[in-house]
Design a protein around this motif. Structure first.
Motif, mmCIF file in Angstrom:
data_model
loop_
_atom_site.group_PDB
_atom_site.id
_atom_site.type_symbol
_atom_site.label_atom_id
_atom_site.label_comp_id
_atom_site.label_asym_id
_atom_site.label_seq_id
_atom_site.Cartn_x
_atom_site.Cartn_y
_atom_site.Cartn_z
ATOM 1 N N ALA A 1 0.882 -1.181 -0.048
ATOM 2 C CA ALA A 1 0.058 -0.022 0.075
ATOM 3 C C ALA A 1 0.995 1.368 0.030
ATOM 4 O O ALA A 1 0.575 2.262 -0.628
ATOM 5 C CB ALA A 1 -0.910 0.087 1.310
ATOM 6 N N VAL A 2 1.812 1.107 0.760
ATOM 7 C CA VAL A 2 2.865 2.211 0.788
ATOM 8 C C VAL A 2 3.481 2.556 -0.527
ATOM 9 O O VAL A 2 3.804 3.756 -1.280
ATOM 10 C CB VAL A 2 3.852 2.223 1.861
ATOM 11 N N ILE A 3 3.797 1.392 -1.381
ATOM 12 C CA ILE A 3 4.304 1.582 -2.606
ATOM 13 C C ILE A 3 3.637 2.090 -3.515
ATOM 14 O O ILE A 3 3.947 2.857 -4.514
ATOM 15 C CB ILE A 3 5.123 -0.058 -3.203
ATOM 16 N N VAL A 4 2.140 1.717 -3.491
ATOM 17 C CA VAL A 4 1.133 2.207 -4.454
ATOM 18 C C VAL A 4 1.146 3.689 -4.407
ATOM 19 O O VAL A 4 1.078 4.482 -5.138
ATOM 20 C CB VAL A 4 -0.087 1.552 -4.172
ATOM 21 N N VAL A 5 1.165 4.119 -3.103
ATOM 22 C CA VAL A 5 0.909 5.617 -2.592
ATOM 23 C C VAL A 5 2.130 6.330 -3.225
ATOM 24 O O VAL A 5 2.049 7.459 -3.962
ATOM 25 C CB VAL A 5 0.751 6.008 -1.371
ATOM 26 N N ALA A 6 3.472 5.811 -3.048
ATOM 27 C CA ALA A 6 4.834 6.306 -3.532
ATOM 28 C C ALA A 6 4.766 6.479 -5.047
ATOM 29 O O ALA A 6 5.098 7.454 -5.569
ATOM 30 C CB ALA A 6 5.647 5.587 -2.967
ATOM 31 N N LEU A 7 4.406 5.482 -5.600
ATOM 32 C CA LEU A 7 4.319 5.364 -7.226
ATOM 33 C C LEU A 7 3.229 6.589 -7.775
ATOM 34 O O LEU A 7 3.231 6.791 -8.931
ATOM 35 C CB LEU A 7 4.148 4.191 -7.862
ATOM 36 N N SER A 8 2.382 7.018 -6.865
ATOM 37 C CA SER A 8 1.256 7.892 -7.469
ATOM 38 C C SER A 8 1.791 9.241 -7.639
ATOM 39 O O SER A 8 1.231 10.113 -8.457
ATOM 40 C CB SER A 8 0.238 7.859 -6.313
ATOM 41 N N PHE A 9 3.027 9.376 -7.201
ATOM 42 C CA PHE A 9 4.014 10.899 -7.297
ATOM 43 C C PHE A 9 4.954 10.743 -8.401
ATOM 44 O O PHE A 9 5.578 9.734 -8.162
ATOM 45 C CB PHE A 9 4.364 11.365 -5.756
ATOM 46 N N SER A 10 5.075 11.705 -9.139
ATOM 47 C CA SER A 10 6.044 11.849 -10.332
ATOM 48 C C SER A 10 7.345 11.639 -9.585
ATOM 49 O O SER A 10 7.847 12.379 -8.485
ATOM 50 C CB SER A 10 5.876 13.075 -10.788
ATOM 51 N N GLY A 11 8.262 10.802 -9.993
ATOM 52 C CA GLY A 11 9.839 10.744 -9.423
ATOM 53 C C GLY A 11 9.942 10.070 -8.047
ATOM 54 O O GLY A 11 11.194 10.058 -7.816
ATOM 55 N N VAL A 12 9.124 9.855 -7.463
ATOM 56 C CA VAL A 12 9.217 9.299 -6.085
ATOM 57 C C VAL A 12 10.068 8.155 -6.198
ATOM 58 O O VAL A 12 10.956 7.672 -5.188
ATOM 59 C CB VAL A 12 8.158 8.991 -5.114
#
Length: 99
Positions: free
Chosen positions: A26-37
């Motif tokens: 779930a944390v990875i899904v949220v992190a991937l939702s932002f550009s370049g994270v």
């Protein structure tokens, strides 16, 4: 320690592992939702490894571009939900074994 309590303990440990995997996804899904994270945090290789580990039926399914410039990975989100569901089921079975 009898067999029922040992089984309940083993299921509780499995449930915790599943919960941690679900939270991580779930944390990875949220992190991937932002550009370049992903590139800033060094998650690119981890994302590739997770993509290879996901069953081929849902791997790559539901890649949705987000307004923040990233991508929402529905396949990762579905796996996180599956991990949380399995966690819940393991906890329920462990609770019934303790009675």
């Amino acid at each position: 320690m009898n067999g029922r309590k040992a089984g309940a303990l083993a299921l509780t440990i499995v449930a915790w592992a599943l919960r941690l995997c679900g939270i991580a996804l779930a944390v990875i899904v949220v992190a991937l939702s932002f550009s370049g994270v992903a590139s800033r945090l060094g998650l690119v290789n981890l994302v590739i490894d997770i993509s290879r580990a996901i069953p081929s039926v849902i791997a790559g399914y539901g890649l949705i571009a987000t307004p923040m410039g990233g991508v929402f990975r529905l396949d990762f989100a579905l796996m996180a939900v599956l991990f949380f569901l399995l966690d819940y089921l393991c906890q329920r079975v462990a609770r019934s074994l303790r009675r």
